[in-house]
Enzyme design. Structure first.
Site, short mmCIF file in Angstrom:
data_model
loop_
_atom_site.label_atom_id
_atom_site.label_comp_id
_atom_site.label_asym_id
_atom_site.label_seq_id
_atom_site.Cartn_x
_atom_site.Cartn_y
_atom_site.Cartn_z
CE LYS A 1 -3.84 1.97 2.72
NZ LYS A 1 -4.69 1.74 3.93
CB SER B 1 -7.87 3.38 3.14
OG SER B 1 -7.05 2.83 4.17
CB SER C 1 -8.27 0.40 6.08
OG SER C 1 -9.05 1.55 6.26
#
Length: 454
Positions: A84, A160, A184
Protein backbone atom coordinates in the site's frame (compact mmCIF):
# COMPACT_ATOMS: atom_id res chain seq x y z
CA UNK A 1 8.96 -26.58 -16.56
CA UNK A 2 5.27 -25.90 -16.14
CA UNK A 3 3.80 -23.39 -18.57
CA UNK A 4 2.16 -20.84 -16.31
CA UNK A 5 -1.37 -19.62 -16.94
CA UNK A 6 -3.60 -17.06 -15.23
CA UNK A 7 -5.14 -19.90 -13.20
CA UNK A 8 -1.73 -20.66 -11.69
CA UNK A 9 -1.13 -17.14 -10.39
CA UNK A 10 -4.56 -17.27 -8.76
CA UNK A 11 -3.42 -20.19 -6.60
CA UNK A 12 -2.64 -19.31 -3.01
CA UNK A 13 0.92 -18.55 -1.98
CA UNK A 14 1.34 -21.90 -0.24
CA UNK A 15 0.56 -23.76 -3.47
CA UNK A 16 2.84 -21.47 -5.48
CA UNK A 17 5.67 -22.04 -3.00
CA UNK A 18 5.20 -25.80 -3.44
CA UNK A 19 5.47 -25.40 -7.22
CA UNK A 20 8.75 -23.52 -6.76
CA UNK A 21 10.02 -26.16 -4.37
CA UNK A 22 9.16 -28.99 -6.79
CA UNK A 23 10.85 -27.19 -9.69
CA UNK A 24 7.62 -26.87 -11.67
CA UNK A 25 8.42 -23.21 -12.24
CA UNK A 26 11.10 -20.69 -11.31
CA UNK A 27 10.72 -17.46 -9.41
CA UNK A 28 11.85 -15.63 -12.54
CA UNK A 29 9.10 -17.30 -14.56
CA UNK A 30 6.44 -16.68 -11.90
CA UNK A 31 7.47 -13.05 -11.36
CA UNK A 32 7.53 -12.34 -15.11
CA UNK A 33 4.05 -13.81 -15.51
CA UNK A 34 2.76 -11.72 -12.59
CA UNK A 35 4.27 -8.54 -14.03
CA UNK A 36 2.64 -9.29 -17.38
CA UNK A 37 -0.72 -9.74 -15.63
CA UNK A 38 -0.28 -6.38 -13.88
CA UNK A 39 0.32 -4.68 -17.21
CA UNK A 40 -2.57 -6.43 -18.93
CA UNK A 41 -5.10 -5.54 -16.21
CA UNK A 42 -3.89 -2.05 -15.32
CA UNK A 43 -6.33 -0.09 -17.47
CA UNK A 44 -9.22 -2.13 -16.08
CA UNK A 45 -8.31 -2.57 -12.38
CA UNK A 46 -5.83 0.25 -11.64
CA UNK A 47 -4.53 -1.62 -8.59
CA UNK A 48 -0.91 -0.42 -8.88
CA UNK A 49 0.37 3.14 -8.87
CA UNK A 50 4.05 2.15 -9.25
CA UNK A 51 5.78 -1.02 -10.46
CA UNK A 52 9.54 -1.69 -10.30
CA UNK A 53 9.92 -4.40 -12.96
CA UNK A 54 13.72 -4.41 -13.19
CA UNK A 55 14.32 -4.74 -9.45
CA UNK A 56 11.66 -7.46 -9.18
CA UNK A 57 13.23 -9.54 -11.94
CA UNK A 58 16.71 -9.15 -10.39
CA UNK A 59 15.34 -10.31 -7.05
CA UNK A 60 13.60 -13.27 -8.71
CA UNK A 61 16.83 -14.41 -10.37
CA UNK A 62 18.64 -14.07 -7.04
CA UNK A 63 15.98 -16.26 -5.41
CA UNK A 64 16.41 -18.93 -8.09
CA UNK A 65 20.15 -18.86 -7.46
CA UNK A 66 19.58 -19.36 -3.71
CA UNK A 67 17.23 -22.25 -4.41
CA UNK A 68 19.78 -23.91 -6.67
CA UNK A 69 22.45 -23.51 -3.99
CA UNK A 70 20.14 -24.76 -1.23
CA UNK A 71 20.23 -21.45 0.65
CA UNK A 72 16.57 -20.39 0.73
CA UNK A 73 15.73 -17.64 3.21
CA UNK A 74 12.19 -18.92 3.96
CA UNK A 75 9.51 -21.21 2.56
CA UNK A 76 8.11 -18.21 0.65
CA UNK A 77 11.45 -17.21 -0.88
CA UNK A 78 10.83 -16.23 -4.50
CA UNK A 79 7.18 -15.21 -4.12
CA UNK A 80 5.97 -11.66 -4.72
CA UNK A 81 4.30 -9.03 -2.58
CA UNK A 82 3.09 -5.48 -3.11
CA UNK A 83 2.65 -2.62 -0.69
CA UNK A 84 0.00 0.00 0.00
CA UNK A 85 1.28 3.44 -0.95
CA UNK A 86 1.51 4.72 2.61
CA UNK A 87 4.22 2.17 3.50
CA UNK A 88 7.85 2.89 2.68
CA UNK A 89 9.76 0.71 0.20
CA UNK A 90 13.37 1.64 -0.50
CA UNK A 91 13.77 3.32 -3.87
CA UNK A 92 10.03 3.58 -4.49
CA UNK A 93 7.86 6.72 -4.27
CA UNK A 94 5.32 7.09 -1.47
CA UNK A 95 2.33 9.26 -2.35
CA UNK A 96 -0.15 8.36 0.42
CA UNK A 97 -2.79 8.60 -2.29
CA UNK A 98 -2.15 12.32 -2.76
CA UNK A 99 -1.98 14.13 -6.08
CA UNK A 100 1.68 13.78 -6.94
CA UNK A 101 2.54 13.36 -10.58
CA UNK A 102 6.03 11.97 -10.91
CA UNK A 103 7.38 13.93 -7.94
CA UNK A 104 6.28 11.88 -4.94
CA UNK A 105 9.09 11.56 -2.39
CA UNK A 106 11.21 8.43 -2.79
CA UNK A 107 11.76 6.36 0.34
CA UNK A 108 15.37 6.00 1.43
CA UNK A 109 14.70 2.80 3.33
CA UNK A 110 12.16 0.04 3.82
CA UNK A 111 9.46 0.05 6.44
CA UNK A 112 10.42 -2.58 9.01
CA UNK A 113 7.68 -4.97 7.83
CA UNK A 114 8.86 -4.65 4.23
CA UNK A 115 12.46 -5.25 5.32
CA UNK A 116 11.38 -8.40 7.15
CA UNK A 117 9.69 -9.81 4.06
CA UNK A 118 12.58 -8.81 1.81
CA UNK A 119 15.04 -10.54 4.17
CA UNK A 120 12.90 -13.68 3.88
CA UNK A 121 13.38 -13.67 0.11
CA UNK A 122 10.02 -12.20 -0.88
CA UNK A 123 10.04 -9.87 -3.87
CA UNK A 124 8.47 -6.38 -3.70
CA UNK A 125 6.74 -5.55 -6.99
CA UNK A 126 5.48 -2.03 -6.36
CA UNK A 127 3.05 0.30 -4.63
CA UNK A 128 -0.72 -0.13 -4.53
CA UNK A 129 -3.62 2.25 -5.01
CA UNK A 130 -5.32 3.48 -1.83
CA UNK A 131 -7.95 5.86 -0.57
CA UNK A 132 -6.52 9.36 -0.21
CA UNK A 133 -4.30 9.41 2.98
CA UNK A 134 -6.17 6.23 4.06
CA UNK A 135 -9.15 8.30 5.24
CA UNK A 136 -12.02 6.45 3.59
CA UNK A 137 -13.29 3.03 2.53
CA UNK A 138 -14.05 3.16 -1.22
CA UNK A 139 -10.64 3.66 -2.93
CA UNK A 140 -12.29 6.17 -5.27
CA UNK A 141 -9.07 8.15 -5.51
CA UNK A 142 -9.43 11.57 -7.20
CA UNK A 143 -5.75 11.72 -8.18
CA UNK A 144 -4.78 8.18 -9.18
CA UNK A 145 -8.19 7.00 -10.31
CA UNK A 146 -10.52 4.41 -8.92
CA UNK A 147 -9.21 0.98 -8.05
CA UNK A 148 -11.84 -1.42 -9.38
CA UNK A 149 -13.08 -4.52 -7.63
CA UNK A 150 -11.71 -7.37 -9.82
CA UNK A 151 -14.91 -9.34 -9.23
CA UNK A 152 -17.34 -6.70 -10.53
CA UNK A 153 -16.63 -3.76 -12.84
CA UNK A 154 -17.76 -0.40 -11.49
CA UNK A 155 -17.76 -1.65 -7.89
CA UNK A 156 -15.53 -0.61 -5.00
CA UNK A 157 -12.89 -3.02 -3.71
CA UNK A 158 -13.29 -1.34 -0.32
CA UNK A 159 -10.70 0.77 1.39
CA UNK A 160 -8.60 2.27 2.37
CA UNK A 161 -6.42 -0.72 1.37
CA UNK A 162 -8.48 -1.30 -1.78
CA UNK A 163 -5.49 -1.80 -4.05
CA UNK A 164 -4.02 -4.31 -1.60
CA UNK A 165 -7.13 -6.51 -1.69
CA UNK A 166 -7.74 -6.09 -5.42
CA UNK A 167 -4.16 -7.07 -6.32
CA UNK A 168 -4.35 -10.27 -4.26
CA UNK A 169 -7.81 -11.19 -5.56
CA UNK A 170 -6.71 -10.63 -9.18
CA UNK A 171 -3.52 -12.70 -8.87
CA UNK A 172 -1.27 -9.64 -9.22
CA UNK A 173 0.92 -10.59 -6.23
CA UNK A 174 1.10 -13.51 -3.82
CA UNK A 175 0.72 -11.27 -0.76
CA UNK A 176 0.06 -7.61 -0.10
CA UNK A 177 0.50 -5.26 2.82
CA UNK A 178 -2.14 -2.76 3.84
CA UNK A 179 -2.98 -0.66 6.84
CA UNK A 180 -6.08 -0.94 9.01
CA UNK A 181 -7.27 2.02 11.09
CA UNK A 182 -10.97 1.22 11.49
CA UNK A 183 -11.28 -1.77 9.14
CA UNK A 184 -9.16 -0.85 6.13
CA UNK A 185 -7.68 -4.35 5.66
CA UNK A 186 -10.73 -6.40 6.67
CA UNK A 187 -13.35 -4.44 4.70
CA UNK A 188 -11.50 -4.82 1.36
CA UNK A 189 -10.79 -8.47 2.18
CA UNK A 190 -14.52 -9.06 2.62
CA UNK A 191 -15.49 -7.15 -0.53
CA UNK A 192 -12.85 -8.90 -2.69
CA UNK A 193 -13.23 -12.43 -1.32
CA UNK A 194 -9.74 -12.77 0.20
CA UNK A 195 -8.31 -13.14 3.71
CA UNK A 196 -6.94 -10.21 5.72
CA UNK A 197 -5.27 -9.95 9.14
CA UNK A 198 -5.42 -6.96 11.45
CA UNK A 199 -2.79 -7.81 14.10
CA UNK A 200 -3.14 -6.72 17.70
CA UNK A 201 -1.71 -3.39 18.76
CA UNK A 202 2.08 -3.54 18.90
CA UNK A 203 2.32 -6.98 17.27
CA UNK A 204 3.73 -5.60 14.00
CA UNK A 205 6.07 -2.64 13.67
CA UNK A 206 4.55 0.57 12.28
CA UNK A 207 8.00 1.99 11.48
CA UNK A 208 7.94 3.39 7.96
CA UNK A 209 4.13 3.69 7.82
CA UNK A 210 2.63 7.15 7.37
CA UNK A 211 0.53 7.86 10.44
CA UNK A 212 -3.19 8.43 10.30
CA UNK A 213 -3.96 7.62 13.95
CA UNK A 214 -1.29 6.43 16.35
CA UNK A 215 -3.80 4.55 18.49
CA UNK A 216 -5.84 2.99 15.71
CA UNK A 217 -3.34 2.27 12.90
CA UNK A 218 -2.14 -1.30 12.31
CA UNK A 219 -0.17 -2.73 9.40
CA UNK A 220 -1.67 -6.00 8.15
CA UNK A 221 -1.25 -8.55 5.34
CA UNK A 222 -3.76 -9.83 2.79
CA UNK A 223 -3.58 -13.19 1.01
CA UNK A 224 -5.71 -15.70 -0.88
CA UNK A 225 -6.03 -18.08 2.10
CA UNK A 226 -5.68 -18.27 5.85
CA UNK A 227 -2.85 -20.77 5.49
CA UNK A 228 -0.93 -18.13 3.56
CA UNK A 229 -1.42 -15.63 6.38
CA UNK A 230 -0.41 -18.31 8.90
CA UNK A 231 2.81 -18.97 6.99
CA UNK A 232 3.58 -15.28 6.61
CA UNK A 233 2.93 -14.30 10.21
CA UNK A 234 6.27 -15.46 11.72
CA UNK A 235 8.04 -13.28 9.15
CA UNK A 236 6.07 -10.15 10.12
CA UNK A 237 5.57 -10.24 13.85
CA UNK A 238 7.79 -8.16 16.10
CA UNK A 239 8.42 -10.77 18.78
CA UNK A 240 8.90 -14.53 18.68
CA UNK A 241 6.90 -15.00 21.89
CA UNK A 242 3.11 -15.03 21.75
CA UNK A 243 0.25 -15.83 24.08
CA UNK A 244 -1.14 -19.09 22.72
CA UNK A 245 -4.30 -20.87 23.73
CA UNK A 246 -3.81 -24.35 25.15
CA UNK A 247 -3.50 -27.03 22.47
CA UNK A 248 -3.82 -26.92 18.68
CA UNK A 249 -6.66 -25.35 16.72
CA UNK A 250 -9.43 -27.75 17.69
CA UNK A 251 -12.77 -26.27 16.66
CA UNK A 252 -14.71 -28.73 18.80
CA UNK A 253 -13.17 -27.39 22.01
CA UNK A 254 -13.24 -23.72 21.05
CA UNK A 255 -15.34 -21.27 23.06
CA UNK A 256 -17.09 -18.86 20.72
CA UNK A 257 -18.80 -15.58 21.43
CA UNK A 258 -20.93 -14.26 18.57
CA UNK A 259 -23.09 -11.33 17.61
CA UNK A 260 -26.70 -12.41 18.10
CA UNK A 261 -28.61 -9.55 16.48
CA UNK A 262 -27.44 -8.97 12.90
CA UNK A 263 -30.68 -7.53 11.53
CA UNK A 264 -30.98 -4.59 13.96
CA UNK A 265 -27.40 -3.66 13.01
CA UNK A 266 -28.43 -3.16 9.38
CA UNK A 267 -26.65 -6.28 8.12
CA UNK A 268 -27.91 -7.26 4.65
CA UNK A 269 -30.30 -10.22 4.65
CA UNK A 270 -27.97 -12.48 2.62
CA UNK A 271 -25.10 -11.90 5.01
CA UNK A 272 -27.22 -12.21 8.15
CA UNK A 273 -28.74 -15.50 6.96
CA UNK A 274 -25.37 -16.95 5.96
CA UNK A 275 -23.82 -15.90 9.28
CA UNK A 276 -26.67 -17.46 11.28
CA UNK A 277 -26.40 -20.71 9.30
CA UNK A 278 -22.63 -20.67 9.81
CA UNK A 279 -22.78 -20.37 13.60
CA UNK A 280 -25.73 -22.80 13.88
CA UNK A 281 -23.58 -25.72 12.72
CA UNK A 282 -20.17 -24.49 13.88
CA UNK A 283 -18.29 -26.98 16.09
CA UNK A 284 -17.40 -25.67 19.52
CA UNK A 285 -17.64 -26.32 23.24
CA UNK A 286 -19.71 -23.21 23.94
CA UNK A 287 -21.46 -20.35 22.13
CA UNK A 288 -22.04 -17.11 24.00
CA UNK A 289 -24.64 -14.80 22.47
CA UNK A 290 -23.64 -11.12 22.47
CA UNK A 291 -26.05 -8.27 21.75
CA UNK A 292 -24.53 -5.49 19.63
CA UNK A 293 -27.63 -3.45 18.85
CA UNK A 294 -27.35 -1.44 22.07
CA UNK A 295 -23.94 -0.06 21.05
CA UNK A 296 -24.02 3.46 19.58
CA UNK A 297 -21.94 2.72 16.50
CA UNK A 298 -22.74 6.11 15.01
CA UNK A 299 -21.12 7.90 17.95
CA UNK A 300 -18.20 5.42 17.96
CA UNK A 301 -17.59 5.94 14.25
CA UNK A 302 -17.68 9.75 14.55
CA UNK A 303 -15.26 9.66 17.46
CA UNK A 304 -12.80 7.49 15.56
CA UNK A 305 -13.00 9.70 12.48
CA UNK A 306 -12.40 12.83 14.55
CA UNK A 307 -9.27 11.29 16.04
CA UNK A 308 -8.05 10.44 12.53
CA UNK A 309 -8.86 13.89 11.14
CA UNK A 310 -7.15 15.63 14.05
CA UNK A 311 -3.95 13.55 13.76
CA UNK A 312 -3.95 13.83 9.97
CA UNK A 313 -3.78 17.59 10.39
CA UNK A 314 -0.56 17.13 12.32
CA UNK A 315 0.90 14.55 9.91
CA UNK A 316 0.08 16.47 6.73
CA UNK A 317 0.04 20.09 7.92
CA UNK A 318 3.29 21.00 6.17
CA UNK A 319 2.30 19.51 2.82
CA UNK A 320 -1.19 21.01 3.04
CA UNK A 321 0.18 24.53 3.57
CA UNK A 322 2.92 24.25 0.92
CA UNK A 323 1.08 22.27 -1.74
CA UNK A 324 -2.69 22.34 -1.22
CA UNK A 325 -3.25 21.08 -4.77
CA UNK A 326 -2.02 17.66 -3.62
CA UNK A 327 -5.21 17.33 -1.58
CA UNK A 328 -8.71 16.97 -3.01
CA UNK A 329 -11.32 19.53 -2.02
CA UNK A 330 -13.19 16.86 -0.05
CA UNK A 331 -10.07 15.90 1.92
CA UNK A 332 -9.26 19.55 2.62
CA UNK A 333 -12.78 19.98 3.95
CA UNK A 334 -12.39 16.98 6.27
CA UNK A 335 -9.03 18.17 7.55
CA UNK A 336 -10.28 21.70 8.15
CA UNK A 337 -13.27 20.35 10.04
CA UNK A 338 -10.97 18.27 12.24
CA UNK A 339 -8.64 21.21 12.81
CA UNK A 340 -11.54 23.36 13.98
CA UNK A 341 -12.54 20.98 16.79
CA UNK A 342 -11.76 22.10 20.32
CA UNK A 343 -9.62 20.32 22.87
CA UNK A 344 -12.75 19.27 24.80
CA UNK A 345 -14.14 17.80 21.54
CA UNK A 346 -11.03 15.65 21.22
CA UNK A 347 -11.16 14.57 24.85
CA UNK A 348 -14.81 13.56 24.45
CA UNK A 349 -13.90 11.59 21.31
CA UNK A 350 -11.12 9.81 23.19
CA UNK A 351 -13.60 8.99 25.98
CA UNK A 352 -15.99 7.41 23.44
CA UNK A 353 -13.15 5.41 21.89
CA UNK A 354 -11.96 4.23 25.30
CA UNK A 355 -15.50 3.18 26.24
CA UNK A 356 -15.88 1.31 22.93
CA UNK A 357 -12.61 -0.50 23.58
CA UNK A 358 -13.75 -1.54 27.04
CA UNK A 359 -17.13 -2.68 25.69
CA UNK A 360 -15.57 -4.90 23.01
CA UNK A 361 -13.15 -6.46 25.48
CA UNK A 362 -16.16 -7.34 27.62
CA UNK A 363 -17.73 -9.19 24.67
CA UNK A 364 -14.69 -11.50 24.59
CA UNK A 365 -14.97 -12.49 28.25
CA UNK A 366 -15.35 -16.23 28.70
CA UNK A 367 -14.56 -16.91 25.03
CA UNK A 368 -11.55 -17.64 22.89
CA UNK A 369 -12.88 -15.77 19.85
CA UNK A 370 -15.67 -13.38 18.96
CA UNK A 371 -17.46 -13.88 15.62
CA UNK A 372 -19.24 -11.20 13.59
CA UNK A 373 -19.91 -10.55 9.93
CA UNK A 374 -16.99 -8.48 8.65
CA UNK A 375 -19.21 -5.91 6.98
CA UNK A 376 -22.92 -5.23 6.86
CA UNK A 377 -22.95 -5.26 3.06
CA UNK A 378 -21.11 -6.54 0.02
CA UNK A 379 -19.18 -4.33 -2.39
CA UNK A 380 -21.35 -1.60 -3.91
CA UNK A 381 -21.16 0.48 -7.10
CA UNK A 382 -19.05 3.64 -7.14
CA UNK A 383 -22.20 5.39 -8.34
CA UNK A 384 -23.85 4.64 -4.99
CA UNK A 385 -23.20 6.66 -1.85
CA UNK A 386 -20.93 4.80 0.54
CA UNK A 387 -22.92 3.20 3.40
CA UNK A 388 -22.13 4.94 6.68
CA UNK A 389 -22.02 1.61 8.53
CA UNK A 390 -19.19 -0.01 6.55
CA UNK A 391 -16.84 -0.03 9.56
CA UNK A 392 -19.39 -0.58 12.33
CA UNK A 393 -18.26 -4.14 13.01
CA UNK A 394 -14.54 -3.55 12.50
CA UNK A 395 -13.68 -0.17 14.07
CA UNK A 396 -13.97 -1.18 17.73
CA UNK A 397 -11.32 -3.87 17.18
CA UNK A 398 -8.77 -1.13 16.48
CA UNK A 399 -9.98 0.90 19.44
CA UNK A 400 -9.48 -2.10 21.75
CA UNK A 401 -6.14 -3.04 20.16
CA UNK A 402 -7.38 -6.58 19.48
CA UNK A 403 -6.42 -8.91 16.63
CA UNK A 404 -8.91 -9.93 13.92
CA UNK A 405 -9.05 -11.80 10.63
CA UNK A 406 -11.63 -11.63 7.87
CA UNK A 407 -12.01 -14.83 5.85
CA UNK A 408 -14.50 -15.48 3.03
CA UNK A 409 -17.86 -16.80 4.27
CA UNK A 410 -20.21 -16.79 1.30
CA UNK A 411 -21.55 -15.27 -1.89
CA UNK A 412 -24.60 -13.00 -1.99
CA UNK A 413 -27.59 -13.50 -4.28
CA UNK A 414 -25.96 -10.86 -6.51
CA UNK A 415 -22.80 -12.96 -6.80
CA UNK A 416 -20.55 -10.87 -4.54
CA UNK A 417 -18.43 -12.24 -1.68
CA UNK A 418 -18.62 -11.38 2.00
CA UNK A 419 -16.56 -12.37 5.00
CA UNK A 420 -16.76 -13.44 8.60
CA UNK A 421 -14.62 -11.64 11.19
CA UNK A 422 -12.85 -13.67 13.89
CA UNK A 423 -11.65 -11.46 16.77
CA UNK A 424 -9.01 -12.50 19.32
CA UNK A 425 -6.90 -10.95 22.02
CA UNK A 426 -3.71 -9.15 21.02
CA UNK A 427 -0.76 -11.53 21.15
CA UNK A 428 -2.87 -14.56 20.17
CA UNK A 429 -2.37 -14.09 16.42
CA UNK A 430 -0.80 -17.51 15.84
CA UNK A 431 -3.69 -19.32 17.51
CA UNK A 432 -6.14 -17.04 15.72
CA UNK A 433 -4.61 -17.92 12.35
CA UNK A 434 -4.47 -21.63 13.21
CA UNK A 435 -8.19 -21.40 13.95
CA UNK A 436 -8.88 -19.56 10.69
CA UNK A 437 -7.07 -22.31 8.76
CA UNK A 438 -9.28 -24.88 10.50
CA UNK A 439 -12.39 -22.80 9.81
CA UNK A 440 -11.59 -22.49 6.11
CA UNK A 441 -11.05 -26.26 5.89
CA UNK A 442 -14.34 -26.88 7.73
CA UNK A 443 -16.22 -24.49 5.44
CA UNK A 444 -14.72 -26.19 2.37
CA UNK A 445 -15.67 -29.67 3.58
CA UNK A 446 -19.16 -28.43 4.37
CA UNK A 447 -19.48 -26.91 0.91
CA UNK A 448 -18.20 -30.09 -0.75
CA UNK A 449 -20.71 -32.20 1.22
CA UNK A 450 -23.55 -29.92 0.09
CA UNK A 451 -22.48 -30.27 -3.55
CA UNK A 452 -22.29 -34.07 -3.26
CA UNK A 453 -25.80 -34.22 -1.78
CA UNK A 454 -27.10 -31.96 -4.56
Amino acid sequence: MLKLSDSHVHEDATALAQRLQCGECSSEQLTAHTLAAIEQTHSRLNAYVFVDRESAMRAARASDARRKAGNLLSSFDGLTFAVKDNIAVKGMPTSNGLGYRGDAPTSEGDAEAVARLRSAGLIPLGKLNMHEIALGATNDNPHWGRCENPLREGYTPGGSSGGSAAAVAAGLCAFSLGTDTMGSVRIPASYCGVSGLKPGRGSVSAQGVTRLSRRLDTLGPLARSSRDLRGLWPLLRQTAREDRLVGPADLASTRWALVADCEPLGVDADIATAFQQFVATLPGSIQLQRKFADADFSAIRRAGLLMCEAEANVTFAGKLSRRPALFSEELQRLLKWGAARSAPDLVRAEDVVEAAASWLNTQLQGADFLLTPTTSQTAFPFSQAAPVNQANLTACVNMAGLAAVSIPLGISSEGLPFGVQIIARAGAETTLLDTCVALEAWLLSKSNSSHEMA
